[in-house]
Design an enzyme around this catalytic site. Structure first.
Site, PDB file in Angstrom:
ATOM      1  CB  CYS A   1      10.237  44.997  58.731  1.00 16.40           C
ATOM      2  SG  CYS A   1       8.809  45.448  59.702  1.00 16.40           S
TER       3      CYS A   1
ATOM      4  CG  HIS B   1      11.987  49.513  61.750  1.00 13.65           C
ATOM      5  ND1 HIS B   1      11.953  48.251  62.284  1.00 13.65           N
ATOM      6  CD2 HIS B   1      11.202  49.446  60.651  1.00 13.65           C
ATOM      7  CE1 HIS B   1      11.193  47.474  61.554  1.00 13.65           C
ATOM      8  NE2 HIS B   1      10.721  48.173  60.556  1.00 13.65           N
TER       9      HIS B   1
ATOM     10  CG  ASP C   1      13.026  48.752  65.284  1.00 11.98           C
ATOM     11  OD1 ASP C   1      12.131  49.596  65.063  1.00 11.98           O
ATOM     12  OD2 ASP C   1      13.192  47.745  64.586  1.00 11.98           O
TER      13      ASP C   1
END
Lengths: 477, 478
Positions: free
Chosen positions: B293, B421, B386
């Site tokens: 991320c 995610h 996601d």
């Protein structure tokens, strides 16, 4: 972890990275044949050039890295040179700080790999294809003067074995020049979830090992030999689903008798049996007794002389049906003490004590009434047992049970080449060790016997048979 | 090979769900004697016990102790033939939260269930899923829902209790006792791996060193905007032979900045990377960066904007080439918190998706990193489902920009459908939705991470294998 590219593929990439990398499908098989026809020397050259270009480091992979003691561990060494001579070196530090180690000589395949499960050792502590040889072939440091037996006193701590790959074929630690790769393997005596409970009630001294789950589990009373109690077998038994009471009866700090002196009465064993039988997690009346050496005597005694004890089955390992003591109580190594008093032993050489005990077989009043056994009995003996006449005792038991008419209950197994201390699988052979005998000033150097490979086979096979036997007779509905 | 339900089994399974189960069970002894007959005529006695004695069911897990990315083989034996059973797994985390999973199996005519080969007929997962009992772990009814499974102390294992219950159940009940129980330990550190706490030169991190003298290839690991120091992936990487330094850059008590404020400058990351490179047991020119991320953004920034840092390779997971902070320092997700009016409207069924809050940044090239300047191989993973970040679209944009710049041969891009995610090491329990604090807001909010459990679990496994191969190829083999 998977290796990305085989040596062959790397060779292709090395040589066909230029503009001529359009190798047609038809040409490929021809090239493959050409490669296979290459001599060993040129293959090595190519491999070395590949190696220097790609710089692959040797790696040793053990699966699983943490295992219960009777689990097989798969060891694989990769990224070596083809046909490279390497030594698999295992090292274990005992609880007392002594080193046990083993060396095994392997030659890597043309792929540069060694698969200990499939490849043959060409020398060292063992030869031939022995997947777990790197553990059971360990021997104590030659310079060790204490000569203590490899034991396990606390089952909740794993044994850590360091396994490394060393360049060349070597036979001692001092000769190690280049360690190519190393890893650590943990061997646990208790499977996850096994609980160890200290038992100190009603005069009983012992450890209770309970498997995970609500139960009820079949119960086992585990008796070790005259050298005292240890967590050796109870943990692995509990890991197979048996609630095991590791019972101390001699040479324990919390028993009110001096070391090596047996002073308990039948009540003690009855209490232990009742304790186990009435435990909420133990299946009632499904209790077996397993005894090693001196423990086997008490195993049979409990089944024949104590009416309130009704085991479902008995297992005796390397023991007999007669007591080594003078009377009902006394020193366990009474015979040795007497002989030593007449003519002191030379404590620098290991002594075989088997023949000291053989005359007892001619004295019927010293022998237990095996004709009274009412449950299946499994006897395991090593033919190279130098400390106790286990094979002769087992033969005598069979004879007496034939006369009494209950020999259909008996299963007798003897292993050629196996020594006295038959333990759960893969344990290194204790061929001889120094033990403390009361009244002797220096430690007595006892020869247990056994030849490593045969003994290892005996440990593996007997363990399987013992577990089968116990499962068959102690099965819980 | 997977077993398919035979009509007979289906008949049994349907019967066991009826209220008159007792009556149905009475019919089973018939098949039992058949099974007994089968056993008697079957193979060598050394492989099985005699039929005259019934043996208690037993559940065997191999290996009992393993690294948490290892597969576990579970076999249940000595059941009655065609017996419906539930495989129940339970995990108590360090925070004293209970997670459990249920899987419904029917034993074969031998009375055996082989989780690696048999199909689950219901429960927390269906189909043939050898490791489903771990990745489908969800919060127990008495545990507040929306929690993630987190390992804080990586030196100790997760202990998963696996048991077998009679019948097909969906919840734990005090009236039912298990037929058999075993425990499986999931370790994060292999034997010999060393954990070193790093608090020098301002760096806040933990270094994991594999066993041996080295030199090892090095990996610097960066997590996402939630911050803190999650050590479990670094410990696993070290167990695979990579010396890994996981670095915290936000939300850590040892960092002198408020929560969710990124105050560290480029120097911080440079220090960390140089610390890793200059370690005496780490090969200087074989260090890479792995970022999840926002960590991916930082990894790219390190390669692109910091000339002193030349990683050998980069792995990015569900991240981008832009980040939700104005400038180099600032509060993370201020973008979101400014626009977030009312957090109460978000519930477990209607969680907050953070994705739309940041998509406008995707269309603003001025705040993107210049990915054309990347000089090392880069592996990007993105999930199609996601919900917290526009991972797939962003990775497409990165690929497009790299094609234009001419360095797209360095890029490998992998997308996973139906995956969310939070891609973590394999067999970690999957959380599509969690009740977490949002950076900048005091209260917790229901956040959507996305992903359908089974695809996400398989993606975790696949990603891990590819990551290890990629790191191995670029840090070890080349």
């Amino acid at each position: 972890m998977k290796r990305l590219l085989s040596t062959l593929q790397k060779w292709h990439m090395l040589h066909f990275q230029g503009p001529c990398n359009a190798v047609t499908q038809r040409q490929m098989p021809l090239l493959v044949n050409k490669i296979l026809q290459r001599s060993k020397a040129t293959a090595l050259q190519d491999a070395q050039s590949i190696r220097s270009k790609y710089q692959t480091d040797p790696v040793i992979i053990a699966r699983p890295t943490k295992a219960v003691v009777d689990e097989q561990i798969d060891i694989r060494v990769e990224n070596l040179l083809p046909n490279q001579a390497v030594t698999l070196h295992s090292l274990q530090k005992t609880e007392y700080g002594h080193l046990w180690e083993s060396f095994a000589h392997y030659v890597s395949s043309t792929d540069g790999t060694v698969q200990v499960m499939k490849d043959e050792s060409l020398g060292g502590s063992y030869t031939g294809c022995e997947p777990m040889g790197f553990i059971w072939s360990m021997t104590p440091d030659p310079e060790d003067t204490k000569k203590r037996r490899l034991m396990k006193t606390d089952a909740s701590i794993p044994d850590i074995v360091k396994v490394s790959v060393v360049d060349g074929h070597i036979l001692e630690r001092a000769a190690v020049k280049l360690i190519l790769a190393d890893t650590e393997v943990e061997r646990w005596h208790m499977a996850p979830g096994v609980r160890k409970v200290k038992v100190r009630q009603n005069g009983i001294v012992g450890n209770l090992f309970l498997p995970p789950g609500p139960g009820p589990f079949p119960g086992i009373i585990d008796l070790l030999g005259a050298t005292g109690a240890a967590d050796l077998r109870a943990g692995p038994l509990a890991s197979h689903g048996f609630a095991t009471l590791q019972l101390a009866y001699i040479s324990h700090a919390e028993l009110p008798y001096p070391t090596g002196y047996f002073g308990l009465t039948n009540d003690y064993f009855e209490e232990a049996y009742n304790f186990l039988n009435s435990h909420p997690e133990v299946a009632k009346d499904r209790i077996g007794i397993v005894g090693l050496c001196f423990g086997q005597y008490f195993t049979i005694k409990m089944a024949t002389e104590i009416p309130k004890i009704n085991p479902r089955c008995l297992v005796g390992v390397s023991g007999g049906h007669f007591s080594m003591m003078k009377n009902e109580t006394g020193f366990a190594h009474h015979c040795l003490i007497e002989y030593n008093a007449k003519k002191p032993f030379d404590t620098n050489i290991p002594v075989a004590t088997k023949h000291f005990l053989l005359p007892i077989l001619d004295k019927p009043d010293r022998i237990l009434q095996v004709g009274k056994i009412r449950c299946p009995l499994l006897l395991i003996a090593g033919e190279d047992d130098q400390s106790f006449p286990a094979v002769e005792a087992a033969a005598d038991i069979e004879r007496k049970m034939k006369e009494a008419g209950n020999n259909h209950l008996l299963t007798k197994i003897s292993y050629p080449g196996a020594g006295h201390i038959i333990e759960p699988p893969f344990f290194p052979l204790n061929k001889s060790s120094k033990i403390q005998i009361p009244t002797m000033k220096t430690k007595f150097y006892q020869l247990w016997g056994g030849e490593p490979k045969a003994h290892a086979y005996a440990q593996e096979d007997s363990w399987k048979r013992i577990l089968e036997f116990l499962k068959q007779h102690l099965a819980v509905n | 090979m997977t077993r398919v339900l035979s009509p007979l089994l289906a008949w049994h399974a349907s019967l066991s769900k009826q209220p008159f189960m007792a009556a149905a069970m009475q019919r089973i002894p018939v098949s039992l004697s058949w099974a007994a007959h089968d056993r008697r005529t079957q193979g060598p006695a050394s492989q099985r016990t005699l039929t005259t004695s019934q043996v208690a069911p037993v559940i065997v897990a191999r290996p009992t102790r393993a690294l948490s990315d290892d597969k576990v083989d579970i076999i249940v034996e000595n059941l009655q033939p065609n017996q419906p059973v539930t495989l129940y797994a339970m995990l108590m985390t360090e925070q004293k939260k209970l997670f459990e999973s249920f899987a419904h199996y029917v034993s074969n005519k031998d009375g055996t269930v082989q989780v690696a080969e048999d199909e689950s007929l219901g429960g927390s997962y269906t189909g043939c899923e050898p490791m489903g009992f771990i990745w489908s772990l969800t919060t127990a009814p008495e545990t507040p829902s929306g929690l993630r499974v987190r390992k804080e102390d990586v030196t100790t294992p997760f202990i998963v209790h696996v048991s077998v219950f009679d019948g097909h159940v969906f919840e734990r009940s005090p009236n039912k006792t298990a037929l058999a129980v075993t425990e499986v330990e999931r370790w994060f550190m292999a034997p010999g791996v060393k954990r070193v706490k790093v608090r020098q030169n301002g760096i806040v991190g933990t270094l994991f060193l594999p066993l041996g003298p080295g030199p090892f290839p090095g990996v610097m690991e960066l997590w996402g905007g939630a911050g803190g120091l999650n050590e479990f992936r670094a410990a696993l990487l070290a167990s695979h032979g990579f010396a890994t330094l996981v670095v915290a850059y936000t939300n850590h008590p040892d960092l002198p900045y408020p929560n969710y404020y990124i105050g560290v400058s480029d120097d911080y990351f440079q220090e960390a990377f140089h610390f890793l490179q200059n370690h005496h047991q780490i090969a200087k020119d074989r260090t890479g960066i792995l970022g999840h991320c926002i960590g991916q953004y930082i990894a790219l920034r390190m390669e692109i904007d910091m000339p002193n840092i030349r990683p050998r390779c980069i792995v990015g997971i569900n991240g981008g080439h832009y980040w939700p902070v104005d400038g180099k320092t600032g509060y993370i997700f201020e973008i979101i918190t400014k626009k977030l009016m009312n957090t109460q409207q978000y519930t477990e069924d209607n969680p907050l998706c953070m994705k739309p809050f940041m998509t406008h940044l995707l269309n603003k090239p001025s705040c993107h990193l210049d990915v054309g300047k990347i000089r090392c191989p880069i592996l990007l993973f993105s999930s199609e489902d996601d919900q917290a970040f526009a991972a797939k679209e962003t990775s497409l944009d990165i690929e497009r920009k790299m094609k234009l710049a001419g360095n797209s041969h360095l890029l490998t891009r992998v997308t996973y459908p139906k995956t969310g995610h939070l891609i973590e090491p394999p067999f970690a329990p999957v959380t599509p939705v969690s009740f977490s604090p949002i950076p900048g807001i005091e209260d917790k909010v229901w956040l959507a991470w996305g992903g359908e459990k089974r695809s996400h679990a398989h993606a975790q496994d696949d990603l891990w294998q590819r990551t290890l191969s990629f790191l191995n190829q670029h840090l070890v083999l080349s």
